[in-house]
Design an enzyme around this catalytic site. Structure first.
Site, mmCIF file in Angstrom:
data_model
loop_
_atom_site.group_PDB
_atom_site.id
_atom_site.type_symbol
_atom_site.label_atom_id
_atom_site.label_comp_id
_atom_site.label_asym_id
_atom_site.label_seq_id
_atom_site.Cartn_x
_atom_site.Cartn_y
_atom_site.Cartn_z
ATOM 1 N N GLY A 42 0.808 -1.222 0.000
ATOM 2 C CA GLY A 42 0.000 0.000 0.000
ATOM 3 C C GLY A 42 0.831 1.258 0.000
ATOM 4 N N THR A 44 1.439 3.281 -2.463
ATOM 5 C CA THR A 44 1.138 4.219 -3.546
ATOM 6 C C THR A 44 0.341 5.428 -3.076
ATOM 7 O OG1 THR A 44 -0.835 2.920 -4.121
ATOM 8 C CG2 THR A 44 1.206 2.430 -5.325
ATOM 9 N N GLY A 46 -1.101 7.741 0.844
ATOM 10 C CA GLY A 46 -1.299 7.826 2.285
ATOM 11 C C GLY A 46 -0.105 7.456 3.141
ATOM 12 N N ILE A 47 -0.374 6.693 4.179
ATOM 13 C CA ILE A 47 0.648 6.301 5.142
ATOM 14 C C ILE A 47 1.772 5.532 4.466
ATOM 15 C CG2 ILE A 47 1.091 4.897 7.196
ATOM 16 C CD1 ILE A 47 -1.842 5.473 8.016
ATOM 17 N N GLY A 48 1.412 4.631 3.558
ATOM 18 C CA GLY A 48 2.419 3.828 2.875
ATOM 19 C C GLY A 48 3.374 4.652 2.039
ATOM 20 N N ASP A 94 -1.662 -8.115 -5.588
ATOM 21 C CA ASP A 94 -3.055 -7.861 -5.228
ATOM 22 C C ASP A 94 -3.295 -8.646 -3.953
ATOM 23 O OD1 ASP A 94 -5.780 -7.757 -4.862
ATOM 24 O OD2 ASP A 94 -6.314 -8.339 -6.911
ATOM 25 N N THR A 142 -8.280 -8.844 1.868
ATOM 26 C CA THR A 142 -7.221 -7.881 1.574
ATOM 27 C C THR A 142 -6.443 -7.470 2.810
ATOM 28 O OG1 THR A 142 -8.543 -6.997 -0.262
ATOM 29 C CG2 THR A 142 -6.718 -5.632 0.541
ATOM 30 N N SER A 176 -5.767 -0.689 13.618
ATOM 31 C CA SER A 176 -6.588 0.490 13.918
ATOM 32 C C SER A 176 -7.271 0.303 15.258
ATOM 33 C CB SER A 176 -7.651 0.694 12.840
ATOM 34 O OG SER A 176 -8.565 1.705 13.228
ATOM 35 N N TYR A 198 -24.088 -7.738 6.123
ATOM 36 C CA TYR A 198 -22.808 -7.036 5.952
ATOM 37 C C TYR A 198 -22.869 -5.597 6.438
ATOM 38 C CZ TYR A 198 -18.577 -5.240 3.768
ATOM 39 O OH TYR A 198 -17.353 -4.664 3.544
#
Length: 256
Positions: A42, A44, A46-48, A94, A142, A176, A198
Site C-alpha cells: 500500500g 502508492t 497515504g501512510i504507505g 493484489d 485484503t 486500527s 454485511y
C-alpha cells in the site's frame, strides 16, 4: 480520557513523540550502518507512500508492493525527485488474491535481496459486500488474509537476514483502534468470510482485530524460534488517507 486528550493536542508520550510528530522527525537520527531492505504494501498513497518516502530518504532500499503499477511508478518518480539516490523497486501484488501474493514472493525471492523490514500497511474499506477472486469477503481477504500469507512466506527470509547480518528484523502490521468495536460474538471465522448481514465498518474493524491477533501469534512463534525479529501491530491515529476521505460514514457507521 486523559490519553485521548494527550493524543488530540499532540503531547509527547514516553517515546518523546506525539501525534503531531512527523515521520522525518521520528527518523532524523536513523543511521543505517549497512543497507536495509524494506517491503511496504500500500505504498502508492497515504501512510504507505509517506513511509516509503522517509525510509528511502534515510537510505533504506524500498520494495513497493503495489496493485496499481502506474500509481507506483508516479510515487517512485516523486520520491526520486526529492532524493535521486533513493533505491526503489516496484513489484505487483493484489493482496486480495492469494495467488498474487504467492507470485509476488516468488519474484522477490528471485531478486536475491535480503529482507530487514516488512510493513503490512495496504488495506481497503468496502461499504458494500464484495468478494475477492478467491470468493472471500474482500475487506477481510485484503486487510488480513493477504498480509497473513505474505508474512508467512517471507518470515524465513526475515529470520535468515537477521541472523546473517546481526540486525534485528522488523514486521509492522498497521491496524486500527476500531478493532475494539468488534463484539466477542461477532468474531466468527465463517461469518467473516461469508457474512449474512454485511456492515462495512464492522468488516473493517474485524479485519484490523485479526491483524492484531496475527501479530500476537507470530510474536509467539518468533520467540519460540529464538529469532532476532520483532512484530508489532500499530494504530497510526486518524489520518486523512483515501479510506477516510472516500467513506464519510466510516467513523459513525458502526450501527451493530
Amino acid at each position: 480520557m486523559k490519553e485521548t486528550l494527550r493524543y488530540l493536542v499532540g503531547m509527547a508520550g514516553p517515546s518523546g513523540y506525539g501525534s503531531k510528530s512527523s515521520a522525518e522527525q521520528v527518523t532524523e537520527h536513523l543511521q543505517c550502518s549497512s543497507p536495509l531492505t524494506a517491503i511496504i504494501t500500500g505504498a502508492t498513497s497515504g501512510i504507505g507512500e509517506e513511509t516509503a518516502r522517509v525510509l528511502a530518504k534515510r537510505g533504506v532500499r524500498i520494495v513497493m508492493a503495489a496493485r496499481d503499477m502506474k500509481k507506483a511508478a508516479k510515487v517512485r518518480e516523486r520520491i526520486k525527485r526529492g532524493g535521486p539516490e533513493a533505491e526503489i523497486l516496484m513489484s505487483e501484488i493484489d493482496l486480495s488474491s492469494l495467488a498474487s501474493v504467492r507470485r509476488f514472493c516468488m519474484e522477490f525471492a528471485a531478486l536475491g535481496l535480503p529482507l530487514n523490514i516488512l510493513i503490512n500497511n495496504g488495506g481497503v474499506f468496502s461499504p458494500n459486500l464484495e468478494y475477492s477472486d478467491d470468493k472471500l469477503e474482500l475487506t477481510f481477504a485484503t486487510n488480513y488474509l493477504g498480509h497473513y500469507l505474505l508474512t508467512e512466506l517471507l518470515l524465513d527470509k526475515l529470520i535468515e537476514t537477521s541472523r546473517r547480518t546481526g540486525i534485528q528484523g522488523r514486521i509492522i502490521n498497521v491496524s486500527s483502534v476500531v478493532h475494539c468495536w468488534v463484539k466477542k460474538d461477532d468474531l466468527c471465522f465463517t461469518h467473516l468470510l461469508n457474512p449474512n448481514k454485511y456492515n462495512g465498518t464492522r468488516a473493517y474493524a474485524q479485519s484490523k482485530l485479526a491483524c492484531i491477533l496475527h501479530a500476537k501469534e507470530v510474536a509467539r512463534q518468533l520467540k519460540e524460534r529464538d529469532a532476532n525479529v520483532t512484530i508489532n501491530a500499530v494504530h497510526p491515529g486518524i489520518v486523512k488517507t483515501a479510506i477516510i476521505k472516500a467513506h464519510r460514514g466510516f467513523i459513525t457507521g458502526m450501527n451493530c
